[in-house]
Write a protein that holds these residues in place. Structure first.
Motif, PDB file in Angstrom:
ATOM      1  N   GLY A 131      13.542   1.411  -6.574  1.00 25.58           N
ATOM      2  CA  GLY A 131      14.401   2.374  -5.898  1.00 25.58           C
ATOM      3  C   GLY A 131      13.645   3.660  -5.667  1.00 25.58           C
ATOM      4  N   GLY A 132      14.266   4.604  -4.971  1.00 23.08           N
ATOM      5  CA  GLY A 132      13.656   5.903  -4.742  1.00 23.08           C
ATOM      6  C   GLY A 132      12.977   6.019  -3.388  1.00 23.08           C
ATOM      7  N   PRO A 133      12.303   7.162  -3.143  1.00 28.75           N
ATOM      8  CA  PRO A 133      11.709   7.444  -1.831  1.00 28.75           C
ATOM      9  C   PRO A 133      10.639   6.436  -1.400  1.00 28.75           C
ATOM     10  CG  PRO A 133      11.697   9.416  -3.217  1.00 28.75           C
ATOM     11  CD  PRO A 133      12.167   8.279  -4.061  1.00 28.75           C
ATOM     12  N   ARG A 162       0.863  -1.185   0.000  1.00 29.99           N
ATOM     13  CA  ARG A 162       0.000   0.000   0.000  1.00 29.99           C
ATOM     14  C   ARG A 162       0.895   1.229   0.000  1.00 29.99           C
ATOM     15  NH1 ARG A 162      -5.268  -0.301   3.495  1.00 29.99           N
ATOM     16  NH2 ARG A 162      -4.776   1.889   3.389  1.00 29.99           N
ATOM     17  N   THR A 163       0.609   2.165  -0.874  1.00 28.64           N
ATOM     18  CA  THR A 163       1.441   3.369  -0.930  1.00 28.64           C
ATOM     19  C   THR A 163       1.188   4.293   0.251  1.00 28.64           C
ATOM     20  OG1 THR A 163      -0.158   4.461  -2.375  1.00 28.64           O
ATOM     21  CG2 THR A 163       1.694   3.320  -3.429  1.00 28.64           C
ATOM     22  N   ASP A 164       0.034   4.170   0.900  1.00 31.25           N
ATOM     23  CA  ASP A 164      -0.245   5.055   2.038  1.00 31.25           C
ATOM     24  C   ASP A 164       0.391   4.574   3.337  1.00 31.25           C
ATOM     25  OD1 ASP A 164      -2.009   2.876   2.127  1.00 31.25           O
ATOM     26  OD2 ASP A 164      -3.635   4.046   3.012  1.00 31.25           O
ATOM     27  N   THR A 165       0.565   3.245   3.486  1.00 28.84           N
ATOM     28  CA  THR A 165       1.132   2.711   4.729  1.00 28.84           C
ATOM     29  C   THR A 165       2.480   2.045   4.524  1.00 28.84           C
ATOM     30  OG1 THR A 165       0.079   0.552   4.467  1.00 28.84           O
ATOM     31  CG2 THR A 165      -1.174   2.253   5.667  1.00 28.84           C
ATOM     32  N   GLY A 166       2.773   1.642   3.295  1.00 29.24           N
ATOM     33  CA  GLY A 166       4.008   0.913   3.033  1.00 29.24           C
ATOM     34  C   GLY A 166       3.934  -0.540   3.444  1.00 29.24           C
ATOM     35  N   LYS A 167       2.744  -1.023   3.811  1.00 22.96           N
ATOM     36  CA  LYS A 167       2.606  -2.412   4.255  1.00 22.96           C
ATOM     37  C   LYS A 167       2.275  -3.338   3.091  1.00 22.96           C
ATOM     38  CE  LYS A 167       1.543  -1.467   9.029  1.00 22.96           C
ATOM     39  NZ  LYS A 167       0.617  -1.668  10.123  1.00 22.96           N
ATOM     40  N   TRP A 168       2.759  -4.549   3.213  1.00 22.74           N
ATOM     41  CA  TRP A 168       2.616  -5.577   2.196  1.00 22.74           C
ATOM     42  C   TRP A 168       1.155  -5.957   1.977  1.00 22.74           C
ATOM     43  CZ3 TRP A 168       0.867 -10.698   2.664  1.00 22.74           C
ATOM     44  CH2 TRP A 168       1.165 -11.526   1.589  1.00 22.74           C
ATOM     45  N   VAL A 169       0.791  -6.201   0.710  1.00 22.64           N
ATOM     46  CA  VAL A 169      -0.553  -6.626   0.340  1.00 22.64           C
ATOM     47  C   VAL A 169      -0.527  -8.034  -0.259  1.00 22.64           C
ATOM     48  CG1 VAL A 169      -2.557  -6.138  -1.116  1.00 22.64           C
ATOM     49  CG2 VAL A 169      -1.292  -4.248  -0.070  1.00 22.64           C
ATOM     50  N   LYS A 170       0.345  -8.234  -1.251  1.00 22.67           N
ATOM     51  CA  LYS A 170       0.477  -9.557  -1.869  1.00 22.67           C
ATOM     52  C   LYS A 170       1.819  -9.652  -2.569  1.00 22.67           C
ATOM     53  CE  LYS A 170      -2.096  -8.251  -6.004  1.00 22.67           C
ATOM     54  NZ  LYS A 170      -3.273  -8.523  -6.823  1.00 22.67           N
ATOM     55  N   SER A 171       2.197 -10.865  -2.892  1.00 19.61           N
ATOM     56  CA  SER A 171       3.459 -11.089  -3.595  1.00 19.61           C
ATOM     57  C   SER A 171       3.243 -12.079  -4.723  1.00 19.61           C
ATOM     58  CB  SER A 171       4.538 -11.595  -2.632  1.00 19.61           C
ATOM     59  OG  SER A 171       4.105 -12.770  -1.977  1.00 19.61           O
ATOM     60  N   TYR A 214      10.288   3.298  -2.369  1.00 20.92           N
ATOM     61  CA  TYR A 214      10.969   2.036  -2.096  1.00 20.92           C
ATOM     62  C   TYR A 214      11.652   2.094  -0.726  1.00 20.92           C
ATOM     63  CZ  TYR A 214      13.733  -2.162  -2.984  1.00 20.92           C
ATOM     64  OH  TYR A 214      14.288  -3.408  -2.919  1.00 20.92           O
ATOM     65  N   ALA A 215      12.302   3.201  -0.426  1.00 23.03           N
ATOM     66  CA  ALA A 215      12.976   3.369   0.865  1.00 23.03           C
ATOM     67  C   ALA A 215      11.975   3.350   2.011  1.00 23.03           C
ATOM     68  CB  ALA A 215      13.775   4.674   0.875  1.00 23.03           C
ATOM     69  N   ARG A 216      10.811   3.961   1.818  1.00 17.46           N
ATOM     70  CA  ARG A 216       9.776   3.958   2.857  1.00 17.46           C
ATOM     71  C   ARG A 216       9.277   2.549   3.125  1.00 17.46           C
ATOM     72  NH1 ARG A 216       3.899   5.166   3.008  1.00 17.46           N
ATOM     73  NH2 ARG A 216       3.484   5.802   5.148  1.00 17.46           N
ATOM     74  N   VAL A 217       9.002   1.812   2.064  1.00 20.36           N
ATOM     75  CA  VAL A 217       8.544   0.434   2.216  1.00 20.36           C
ATOM     76  C   VAL A 217       9.619  -0.407   2.901  1.00 20.36           C
ATOM     77  CG1 VAL A 217       7.910  -1.659   0.949  1.00 20.36           C
ATOM     78  CG2 VAL A 217       6.918   0.543   0.309  1.00 20.36           C
ATOM     79  N   ASP A 218      10.866  -0.204   2.536  1.00 14.24           N
ATOM     80  CA  ASP A 218      11.967  -0.932   3.166  1.00 14.24           C
ATOM     81  C   ASP A 218      12.014  -0.640   4.666  1.00 14.24           C
ATOM     82  OD1 ASP A 218      14.279  -2.653   2.988  1.00 14.24           O
ATOM     83  OD2 ASP A 218      15.488  -0.851   3.286  1.00 14.24           O
ATOM     84  N   ALA A 219      11.811   0.615   5.045  1.00 13.27           N
ATOM     85  CA  ALA A 219      11.810   0.993   6.467  1.00 13.27           C
ATOM     86  C   ALA A 219      10.633   0.370   7.206  1.00 13.27           C
ATOM     87  CB  ALA A 219      11.789   2.514   6.602  1.00 13.27           C
ATOM     88  N   VAL A 220       9.443   0.390   6.589  1.00  9.48           N
ATOM     89  CA  VAL A 220       8.264  -0.232   7.205  1.00  9.48           C
ATOM     90  C   VAL A 220       8.510  -1.724   7.386  1.00  9.48           C
ATOM     91  CG1 VAL A 220       5.835  -0.848   6.829  1.00  9.48           C
ATOM     92  CG2 VAL A 220       6.612   1.493   6.410  1.00  9.48           C
ATOM     93  N   ASN A 221       9.050  -2.382   6.370  1.00  9.31           N
ATOM     94  CA  ASN A 221       9.334  -3.812   6.445  1.00  9.31           C
ATOM     95  C   ASN A 221      10.340  -4.113   7.559  1.00  9.31           C
ATOM     96  OD1 ASN A 221       9.161  -6.569   5.386  1.00  9.31           O
ATOM     97  ND2 ASN A 221      11.295  -6.225   4.852  1.00  9.31           N
TER      98      ASN A 221
END
Length: 99
Positions: free
Chosen positions: A81-83, A31-40, A85-92
């Protein structure tokens, strides 16, 4: 779900047993608003064919797709990459610390 797999000639035993250690990760949707995983989406070789297996929350099988072995899932909507991607990496990373 199993009806669709059978219609596609998918090997049920292999594709319904989630094995991340031996499957190749193609993409992860968040999710772009939370950075949390939805599916893979995972690339799996089974019965001499390549399949994309989409897994949702709770390791739920969403769908399987018979694909060309060269297909990699890199399109213009894939962020590597980019902002964002970095946000999602931090949330993960935070989720993994609290797990």
């Amino acid at each position: 779900m199993t009806d669709r797999l059978e219609q596609r000639g998918a090997p049920l035993d292999t594709l319904t047993r989630f094995e991340p250690e031996s499957w190749e990760l193609v993409s992860a949707e968040v999710r772009t608003d939370t950075g949390k995983w939805v599916k893979s989406t995972w690339r799996v070789r089974a019965d001499e064919r390549f399949w994309w297996v989409v897994v949702g929350l709770g390791n739920a099988l969403v769908t399987v797709i018979d694909v060309d072995p060269r297909r990699r899932g890199m399109g213009e909507g894939i962020v590597t990459g980019g902002p964002l991607y970095a946000r999602v990496d931090a949330v993960n990373a935070e989720l993994m610390r609290t797990a």
